[in-house]
Design a protein around this motif. Structure first.
Motif, PDB file in Angstrom:
ATOM      1  N   LEU A 156       0.835  -1.199   0.000  1.00  0.00           N
ATOM      2  CA  LEU A 156       0.000   0.000   0.000  1.00  0.00           C
ATOM      3  C   LEU A 156       0.870   1.249   0.000  1.00  0.00           C
ATOM      4  CD1 LEU A 156      -2.785  -0.750   2.667  1.00  0.00           C
ATOM      5  CD2 LEU A 156      -2.915  -1.016   0.191  1.00  0.00           C
ATOM      6  N   GLU A 209      -2.875   5.658   0.350  1.00  0.00           N
ATOM      7  CA  GLU A 209      -3.897   4.619   0.463  1.00  0.00           C
ATOM      8  C   GLU A 209      -4.111   4.224   1.917  1.00  0.00           C
ATOM      9  OE1 GLU A 209      -3.150   2.539  -3.910  1.00  0.00           O
ATOM     10  OE2 GLU A 209      -1.924   1.953  -2.189  1.00  0.00           O
ATOM     11  N   VAL A 210      -3.029   4.172   2.683  1.00  0.00           N
ATOM     12  CA  VAL A 210      -3.147   3.882   4.120  1.00  0.00           C
ATOM     13  C   VAL A 210      -3.954   4.986   4.799  1.00  0.00           C
ATOM     14  CG1 VAL A 210      -1.885   3.566   6.274  1.00  0.00           C
ATOM     15  CG2 VAL A 210      -1.004   2.554   4.156  1.00  0.00           C
ATOM     16  N   ARG A 211      -3.685   6.251   4.439  1.00  0.00           N
ATOM     17  CA  ARG A 211      -4.438   7.364   5.024  1.00  0.00           C
ATOM     18  C   ARG A 211      -5.912   7.271   4.667  1.00  0.00           C
ATOM     19  NH1 ARG A 211       0.168  10.412   3.460  1.00  0.00           N
ATOM     20  NH2 ARG A 211      -0.900  11.081   1.547  1.00  0.00           N
ATOM     21  N   ALA A 214      -7.523   4.535   6.706  1.00  0.00           N
ATOM     22  CA  ALA A 214      -7.690   4.940   8.101  1.00  0.00           C
ATOM     23  C   ALA A 214      -8.846   5.924   8.259  1.00  0.00           C
ATOM     24  CB  ALA A 214      -6.396   5.555   8.624  1.00  0.00           C
ATOM     25  N   LEU A 268      -5.824   0.384   9.685  1.00  0.00           N
ATOM     26  CA  LEU A 268      -4.692   0.558   8.775  1.00  0.00           C
ATOM     27  C   LEU A 268      -4.547  -0.589   7.786  1.00  0.00           C
ATOM     28  CD1 LEU A 268      -1.935   1.991  11.141  1.00  0.00           C
ATOM     29  CD2 LEU A 268      -3.556   3.206   9.681  1.00  0.00           C
ATOM     30  N   GLY A 269      -5.383  -1.610   7.931  1.00  0.00           N
ATOM     31  CA  GLY A 269      -5.340  -2.720   6.988  1.00  0.00           C
ATOM     32  C   GLY A 269      -4.374  -3.816   7.407  1.00  0.00           C
ATOM     33  N   SER A 307      -2.018  -6.925   5.707  1.00  0.00           N
ATOM     34  CA  SER A 307      -1.425  -7.537   4.518  1.00  0.00           C
ATOM     35  C   SER A 307      -0.989  -8.953   4.843  1.00  0.00           C
ATOM     36  CB  SER A 307      -0.218  -6.735   4.045  1.00  0.00           C
ATOM     37  OG  SER A 307       0.537  -7.480   3.107  1.00  0.00           O
ATOM     38  N   TYR A 339      -5.007  -8.177   0.939  1.00  0.00           N
ATOM     39  CA  TYR A 339      -5.298  -7.172   1.959  1.00  0.00           C
ATOM     40  C   TYR A 339      -6.723  -7.316   2.463  1.00  0.00           C
ATOM     41  CZ  TYR A 339      -1.043  -4.552   0.885  1.00  0.00           C
ATOM     42  OH  TYR A 339       0.273  -4.171   0.718  1.00  0.00           O
TER      43      TYR A 339
END
Length: 279
Positions: free
Chosen positions: A86, A90-92, A95, A101-102, A104, A242
């Protein structure tokens, strides 16, 4: 505001029951979207998992890693296939949308195949030559020992995970050359290279079997998926699944089975590189 939960996952953990097959009595529906490179692999794994678990329905749809990540964030996919990590943005977004935060899970490794038209006598490029061709600094095959022929680069769109990976790890985040023809799918990349004597293209491991194209070695090393026992191929990456949060239920059942000996055997049979399974 919800507190963002930070969950760390060591993907290849002790989730595996050595020598045993995972069987469940669960039922449900899963939608898996994302990487075009991973689509053949996940389609076959999903089919086998459904055969073992008749109450489970799994739908697999390709496109690109970026599209899959967006669909996971928007709740349009239960699991995202991605051939890259990511990105920070994409993380932001994940969130902000979900408070998470996902997670993996690495399920396999993949080699990026570079290939030319079958009539091209060039069979090997150094890593530097490859970089210079992709960036547009080398524009004619005669500069690398080939015919006096203009190089045409065939690429996937910028949202492709394979495109992003090669741009980062081969081009050092430089731009691709302006001599590129964009094709929406890997199959169309193959067709383009097969029909253009000056072409070069690249895809994931599962799209390299085509008689009208010639696979290139890089620094005189062929991908192990093409030449079993070959080691040290320089353009190798991990493939990810993910989820928004730590997988449970059929999400967990599927992912655990994929990284089990039984699932990793299928990974190897399909030409991808298993995480740890040996012959």
């Amino acid at each position: 505001m919800r507190k963002i939960q930070v969950i760390l996952l060591f993907s290849v953990a002790a989730l595996i029951f050595a020598g045993c097959s995972l069987r469940t009595t669960r039922s449900g529906i899963l939608m898996i979207k994302g990487s075009e490179t991973m689509k053949p692999l996940i389609t076959e794994l999903a089919a086998e998992f459904m055969r073992k678990n008749p109450g489970v329905s799994i739908y697999v749809d390709g496109g690109s890693s970026s599209e899959g990540i967006r669909e996971l964030i928007e709740g349009e996919a239960d699991i995202c296939m991605a051939s890259r990590p990511l990105e920070a943005k994409e993380v932001r977004a994940l969130a902000e949308k979900t408070g998470m935060l996902g997670i993996s899970t690495i399920i396999a490794k993949d080699e990026v195949f570079f290939y030319v038209n079958g009539s091209n006598r060039v069979s090997n490029l150094s890593f530097t030559q490859l970089k210079d061709i992709l960036s547009g600094r080398i524009t004619n095959w005669k500069e690398v020992g080939g015919p006096d022929l203009r190089i045409t680069l065939y690429l996937r769109p910028s949202n492709s995970g394979t495109m992003a990976y090669v741009r980062k790890f081969v081009l050092d985040n430089q731009n691709y050359g302006s001599n590129a023809i964009i094709k929406p799918t890997n199959d169309e990349i193959i067709e383009g290279v097969a029909g253009d004597e000056g072409a070069i293209g690249f895809t994931g491991i599962q799209y390299g079997a085509e008689s009208r194209i010639s696979l290139l070695s890089v620094d005189k090393i062929f991908p192990s998926g093409f030449s079993p026992g070959s080691e040290g191929y320089p353009v190798t990456r991990y493939l990810h699944l993910y989820t928004i949060s730590e997988p449970t239920g059929i999400h967990k059942d599927l992912i655990t089975w994929i990284i089990s000996p039984e699932g990793q055997k299928i990974v190897r049979e399909l030409g991808y590189i298993p995480l740890w399974l040996k012959e």
